[in-house]
Design an enzyme around this catalytic site. Structure first.
Site, short mmCIF file in Angstrom:
data_model
loop_
_atom_site.label_atom_id
_atom_site.label_comp_id
_atom_site.label_asym_id
_atom_site.label_seq_id
_atom_site.Cartn_x
_atom_site.Cartn_y
_atom_site.Cartn_z
N VAL A 1 0.83 -1.20 0.00
CA VAL A 1 0.00 0.00 0.00
C VAL A 1 0.86 1.25 0.00
O VAL A 1 0.60 2.21 -0.75
CB VAL A 1 -0.97 0.00 1.20
CG1 VAL A 1 -1.80 1.29 1.21
CG2 VAL A 1 -1.88 -1.22 1.15
N VAL B 1 -6.29 20.24 -5.18
CA VAL B 1 -6.03 20.82 -3.87
C VAL B 1 -5.80 22.33 -3.98
O VAL B 1 -5.95 23.07 -3.02
CB VAL B 1 -4.81 20.13 -3.22
CG1 VAL B 1 -4.39 20.80 -1.93
CG2 VAL B 1 -5.11 18.66 -2.97
N LYS C 1 -6.82 -1.42 9.15
CA LYS C 1 -8.11 -1.74 9.79
C LYS C 1 -7.96 -2.27 11.21
O LYS C 1 -8.81 -2.04 12.05
CB LYS C 1 -8.92 -2.69 8.91
CG LYS C 1 -8.55 -4.16 8.94
CD LYS C 1 -7.43 -4.53 8.01
CE LYS C 1 -7.77 -4.35 6.56
NZ LYS C 1 -6.66 -4.78 5.65
N VAL D 1 -11.52 -0.07 5.03
CA VAL D 1 -12.65 -0.96 4.73
C VAL D 1 -12.92 -0.90 3.23
O VAL D 1 -13.14 0.17 2.68
CB VAL D 1 -13.93 -0.56 5.49
CG1 VAL D 1 -15.09 -1.46 5.09
CG2 VAL D 1 -13.72 -0.61 6.98
N GLY E 1 -10.95 -1.39 0.66
CA GLY E 1 -9.90 -0.98 -0.28
C GLY E 1 -10.30 0.27 -1.03
O GLY E 1 -10.50 1.34 -0.45
N ILE F 1 -13.13 0.86 -2.53
CA ILE F 1 -14.57 1.14 -2.56
C ILE F 1 -14.88 2.32 -1.65
O ILE F 1 -14.57 2.28 -0.46
CB ILE F 1 -15.38 -0.08 -2.07
CG1 ILE F 1 -15.04 -1.33 -2.87
CG2 ILE F 1 -16.88 0.20 -2.15
CD1 ILE F 1 -15.65 -2.60 -2.30
N GLU G 1 -2.06 -14.53 2.00
CA GLU G 1 -0.74 -14.54 2.62
C GLU G 1 -0.30 -15.98 2.88
O GLU G 1 -1.10 -16.91 2.86
CB GLU G 1 -0.79 -13.77 3.95
CG GLU G 1 -1.24 -12.33 3.84
CD GLU G 1 -0.21 -11.43 3.18
OE1 GLU G 1 0.98 -11.83 3.11
OE2 GLU G 1 -0.58 -10.34 2.73
N ASP H 1 -10.10 -10.43 9.58
CA ASP H 1 -10.08 -9.24 8.74
C ASP H 1 -11.49 -8.69 8.56
O ASP H 1 -11.74 -7.48 8.72
CB ASP H 1 -9.45 -9.57 7.39
CG ASP H 1 -9.44 -8.40 6.44
OD1 ASP H 1 -8.60 -7.51 6.62
OD2 ASP H 1 -10.27 -8.37 5.51
N LYS I 1 -13.30 -5.02 9.95
CA LYS I 1 -13.99 -4.11 9.05
C LYS I 1 -15.44 -3.87 9.47
O LYS I 1 -15.94 -2.74 9.40
CB LYS I 1 -13.92 -4.65 7.61
CG LYS I 1 -12.51 -4.63 7.05
CD LYS I 1 -12.42 -5.34 5.71
CE LYS I 1 -11.00 -5.33 5.17
NZ LYS I 1 -10.87 -6.12 3.92
#
Length: 403
Positions: free
Chosen positions: A12, A31, A100, A127, A129, A131, A185, A196, A200
């Protein structure tokens, strides 16, 4: 100029650096001032990285640099990440995260800390990704009394179940394929055991219902026990098996939250969500039902949500965002034992005995079923009621049916 520091250069973190660089001109335009990547904190060396000049190993450099406005935390976990996030907020720097576990466990405290020090703590990427779901809960749906959230919240488990359903792979085979494809993983416990999804649904429940829900308050069941027999029986009645996180507001304000595999009928929109995709269905008293759908993980989709939070903050660093919630309490979350639903049962007994126990039921069939194995759908009842009826029998599987 707005200066950014990234903590952690994994999947990430590197994605955030890439999005900030690739879309830099667009971000600056939105911005209305330059947004610059100043530091990347990581204990590893990246001499060949295009961002090599930004790497440091001492967080205090970021903490004490008055030019750093926003800290992006992508370390993960709730140890070092908690320490750095706390120190950044106390230094008056806003923090954006995809973590998370940290938000689900310490979100209330960190939000309070941010407010006390004139900063913000944003976590859209924690939560779903890429979306957009958290900001719509607090802005687009702000006119609603939200009553229920039901979601496919983990792409790895959804991929595994999809491969079991569509390709006839066993759980073990589908898991190995997911690992080979980079979706799971080496230690898949957080995904396949539901942790996970639990984190969330805690975050979603807190934002939707206004009080902190802790992961240890949420009963969590994963998908390890799902077999191809269950997949076949579900298919025979037009259903698919999905791992769902659910949070339901009760009339007294208490919250029923849990994670478990469910049978979903084919006409339910969530039943058609396949592979690594996520979907979150939200019910409000004015809007009715809405659903958010997309890629729930991945380098660039998650980075997209992180950078969206960065842009939001960069437009006005001192403006307080509306992602606050109240403290939790030991009695806030009530057991899912109170929920009545139909149940899928796979058990070693006779159909006549099952009818004696359950009365009206819907028998299911599959090819190659061993002698003595039956499966059926019950009428509506609570989990304690169905378990009491099954007491003393050899139960292979017991799953709630989403009505």
């Amino acid at each position: 100029m707005i200066n950014i520091a990234i903590l952690g250069f994994g999947t990430v973190g590197s994605g955030v650096a890439e999005v900030l660089t690739t879309n830099g001109a667009l971000i600056d335009q939105r911005v209305n001032q330059p947004v610059s990547l100043k530091y990347i904190l990581d204990l590893r060396d990246f001499p060949d990285s295009p961002y090599a000049q930004h790497f440091i190993k001492d967080f205090s450099i970021i903490e004490n640099d008055p030019e750093v406005d926003i800290v992006v935390e992508t370390i993960g976990g709730a140890t070092v990440a908690l320490d750095y996030t706390t120190r950044a907020l106390k230094a008056g720097k806003s923090v954006v995260t995809s973590n998370k576990e940290l938000v689900a466990t310490h979100g209330y405290d960190l939000l309070q800390l941010a407010r006390e020090h004139g900063a913000n703590y944003l976590f859209e990427a924690s939560v779903g990704g890429g979306i957009p779901i958290l900001r719509p809960l607090t802005s687009c749906l702000a006119a609603n009394q939200l009553t229920q959230i039901t979601g496919i919240l983990n792409g790895t488990t959804n991929y595994i179940l999809t491969r079991m359903i569509r390709a006839g792979l066993t759980f073990e085979q589908a898991l190995k394929e997911a690992q080979d494809n980079g979706y799971a993983e080496r230690d898949p416990s957080a995904d396949v055991d539901g942790h996970d999804a639990c984190r969330k649904i805690c975050i979603l429940a807190a934002l939707a219902f206004g009080q902190h829900v802790y992961p240890e308050q949420v009963p969590t069941q994963g998908i390890r026990q799902i077999t191809l027999a269950d997949v076949a029986y579900a298919d025979s009645c037009g259903c698919k098996i999905k791992l769902l996180g659910r949070a339901i507001r009760q009339e007294d304000g208490k919250i029923c939250a849990f994670v478990a595999p469910h049978l979903l009928y084919g006409e339910n929109p969530l039943a058609g969500v396949e592979d690594v995709f996520n979907a979150i269905a939200v019910n409000g008293n004015a809007i009715g039902d809405v659903m958010f759908y997309g890629q729930g993980a991945g380098k660039l989709p998650t980075a997209s949500a992180v950078v969206a939070d960065v842009i939001d903050l960069a437009k006005d660093l001192k403006h307080s965002r509306r992602n606050q919630w109240g403290p939790g309490s030991p009695d806030l979350v009530v057991s899912s034992d109170i929920l009545s639903s139909r149940w899928y049962v796979r058990v070693n007994t006779t159909l006549s005995r099952a009818r004696e126990l359950f009365g009206d039921l819907q028998p299911l069939a599959r090819g190659g079923a061993p002698a003595g194995e039956i499966a059926f759908l019950t009428g509506p009842m609570t989990e304690p009621q169905v378990r009491e009826k099954l007491s003393g029998l050899s139960v292979g599987s017991l799953l709630r049916v989403l009505d």
